[in-house]
Design an enzyme around this catalytic site. Structure first.
Site, mmCIF file in Angstrom:
data_model
loop_
_atom_site.group_PDB
_atom_site.id
_atom_site.type_symbol
_atom_site.label_atom_id
_atom_site.label_comp_id
_atom_site.label_asym_id
_atom_site.label_seq_id
_atom_site.Cartn_x
_atom_site.Cartn_y
_atom_site.Cartn_z
ATOM 1 N N HIS A 137 55.172 -16.808 25.139
ATOM 2 C CA HIS A 137 56.079 -17.190 24.057
ATOM 3 C C HIS A 137 57.420 -17.578 24.657
ATOM 4 O O HIS A 137 58.314 -16.741 24.818
ATOM 5 C CB HIS A 137 56.213 -15.996 23.106
ATOM 6 C CG HIS A 137 57.192 -16.168 21.992
ATOM 7 N ND1 HIS A 137 57.612 -17.399 21.519
ATOM 8 C CD2 HIS A 137 57.848 -15.236 21.220
ATOM 9 C CE1 HIS A 137 58.465 -17.212 20.521
ATOM 10 N NE2 HIS A 137 58.630 -15.918 20.334
ATOM 11 N N ARG A 166 44.637 -13.894 30.779
ATOM 12 C CA ARG A 166 43.797 -12.993 31.580
ATOM 13 C C ARG A 166 42.340 -13.405 31.362
ATOM 14 O O ARG A 166 41.733 -13.070 30.338
ATOM 15 C CB ARG A 166 44.039 -11.542 31.179
ATOM 16 C CG ARG A 166 45.473 -11.106 31.437
ATOM 17 C CD ARG A 166 45.661 -9.613 31.264
ATOM 18 N NE ARG A 166 47.054 -9.234 31.454
ATOM 19 C CZ ARG A 166 47.645 -9.051 32.632
ATOM 20 N NH1 ARG A 166 46.941 -9.224 33.756
ATOM 21 N NH2 ARG A 166 48.914 -8.703 32.718
ATOM 22 N N CYS A 213 57.632 -16.056 12.949
ATOM 23 C CA CYS A 213 58.610 -15.015 12.622
ATOM 24 C C CYS A 213 59.833 -15.208 13.507
ATOM 25 O O CYS A 213 59.726 -15.621 14.659
ATOM 26 C CB CYS A 213 58.008 -13.634 12.800
ATOM 27 S SG CYS A 213 57.395 -13.269 14.465
ATOM 28 N N CYS A 245 63.200 -17.452 17.499
ATOM 29 C CA CYS A 245 61.885 -17.895 17.973
ATOM 30 C C CYS A 245 61.410 -19.181 17.297
ATOM 31 O O CYS A 245 60.543 -19.866 17.820
ATOM 32 C CB CYS A 245 60.845 -16.793 17.766
ATOM 33 S SG CYS A 245 61.218 -15.285 18.672
#
Length: 390
Positions: free
Chosen positions: A346, A219, A376, A90
């Site tokens: 992400h 949202r 992370c 990531c």
């Protein structure tokens, strides 16, 4: 030691899985952000000395050196510009920023683009590993790894649930954090705070061609009741899809240069790299490493957490930034002020430069000076980048 400067950072608006960006090839998605960097800064694209592209799913349409392919698909870079594709999970494009900065700080290069791309629609998460297992080619866990970590199937989700238990969070805590992510993202969209960082992408829709400029996953009507009603991802756990990062398609890029390049190309920097850190720890509760990486980064920089004006801590799962806040004692009102991955998505390998674009624009909007970004990463690794807005 020479200083590394950031001249500009851009990103696409996020696209949901099978959403508005699903029809765009990841190579072209990445190329659009590279071209945007050249057009916005006015540089001669052929003078870029390297492109460092983060990408996690390096298979299918993201195989065969997606970074180089993106360069070849641009309007402004061309065949003479090299590229490399890297995978730090990531944190891939945050590491791209750090590699680019290190190239400049070492004096070996003057102008490098750090970037990232991930089409999680076209190259689903984990699909490259699943292909090898399906074909009987084995998986990532070698006999040597099994001997050292017997019976452990490494899982980021499992690590996130371990953090929940270790730090004593409740499901309601997680739900409330997730709601804040949507609230902050909605406020940023409505105030136009993403406008400067987003590169519009032309897409085909049933209504004809449109420009995709608004993050699709937010949202706008999120409520605590709605989030609380989402089913648990595991029996006895606390996390749900609503308190996890959204699967997302996207790309991002940043131009990193030396002081000499500023002079040679008439560039005005928006920030300088103040500190670079990467650490590694427990690969089982793997997502906790940003806590300890931040400790080291601040120590090396001679700073305290209160010296930092804004923080971007990737919302892989709500428990990660929540544990980071608890560990560091940071002000929660300075964290992910424009929303995070729970609301915005992400896009794995693209998230590092994506968050940097958002952090720098948030610092400008609020008149802040120092920003800290951490991520992370699979395997128990974490990057921390501290920047100073100029």
């Amino acid at each position: 030691m020479p200083t590394a400067y950031i001249v500009d950072a851009v990103r696409t608006a996020g696209g949901k899985r099978n959403g508005r960006l699903a029809g765009v090839h990841p190579v072209d998605l990445a190329a659009a952000t590279l071209d945007a960097i050249v057009e916005r800064t006015g540089i001669d694209g052929k003078k870029v000395e390297d492109v460092i592209m983060g990408c996690v799913g390096q298979g299918g349409q993201q195989a065969m050196q997606v970074g180089r392919n993106a360069v070849l698909a641009t309007k402004h870079l061309g065949e003479s510009v090299p590229a490399v594709t890297i995978d730090r999970q990531c944190g891939s494009s945050q590491q791209a920023i750090q590699f680019a900065a290190q190239a400049v700080m070492s004096g070996t290069q003057d102008m490098v683009i750090a970037a990232g791309v991930e089409s999680m629609t076209r190259v689903p998460m984990g699909s490259t590993a699943m292909f090898h297992m399906k074909e009987g080619l084995g998986n990532y866990k070698s006999p040597g790894l099994e001997e050292r970590y017997p019976g452990i199937a490494w899982s980021q989700f499992m690590g996130a649930e371990m953090i929940v238990k270790k730090h004593g969070f409740t499901k309601d805590d997680l739900d409330r954090f997730a709601l804040k992510s949507h609230i902050n993202a909605k406020a940023a969209i409505e105030a136009g705070l993403f406008d400067n960082e987003i590169v519009g992408i032309e897409i085909e829709t049933p209504e004809g061609k449109q420009i995709h400029r608004i993050d699709e996953g937010v949202r706008m009507d999120a409520t605590l009741e709605g989030i609380a009603g989402v089913k648990l991802l595991s029996e006895g756990g606390a996390l749900t899809a609503a308190t996890s990062s959204q699967i997302c398609d996207g790309a991002s890029a940043a131009l990193i240069v030396s002081e000499q390049a500023l002079k040679d190309h008439g560039l005005t920097p928006i920030a300088r790299i103040h500190s670079l850190t990467v650490t590694a720890g427990d690969p089982v509760i793997m997502l906790e490493e940003p806590l300890f990486a931040t400790d080291r980064a601040l120590q090396r920089a001679g700073m305290k957490i209160g010296d930092i004006d804004l923080y971007e801590v990737n919302e892989a799962f709500a428990s990660v930034p929540m544990a980071w806040l608890k560990h560091t004692g940071a002000d929660p009102e300075k964290l992910n002020v424009h929303g995070g991955a729970i609301a915005l998505g992400h896009p794995l390998g693209a998230s590092g430069t994506k968050l940097m674009a958002t952090l720098l624009n948030a610092l400008k909007a609020r008149g802040g000076k120092y920003g800290l970004q951490t991520m992370c990463e699979g395997g128990g690794v974490a990057n921390v980048t501290i920047v100073e807005r100029l």
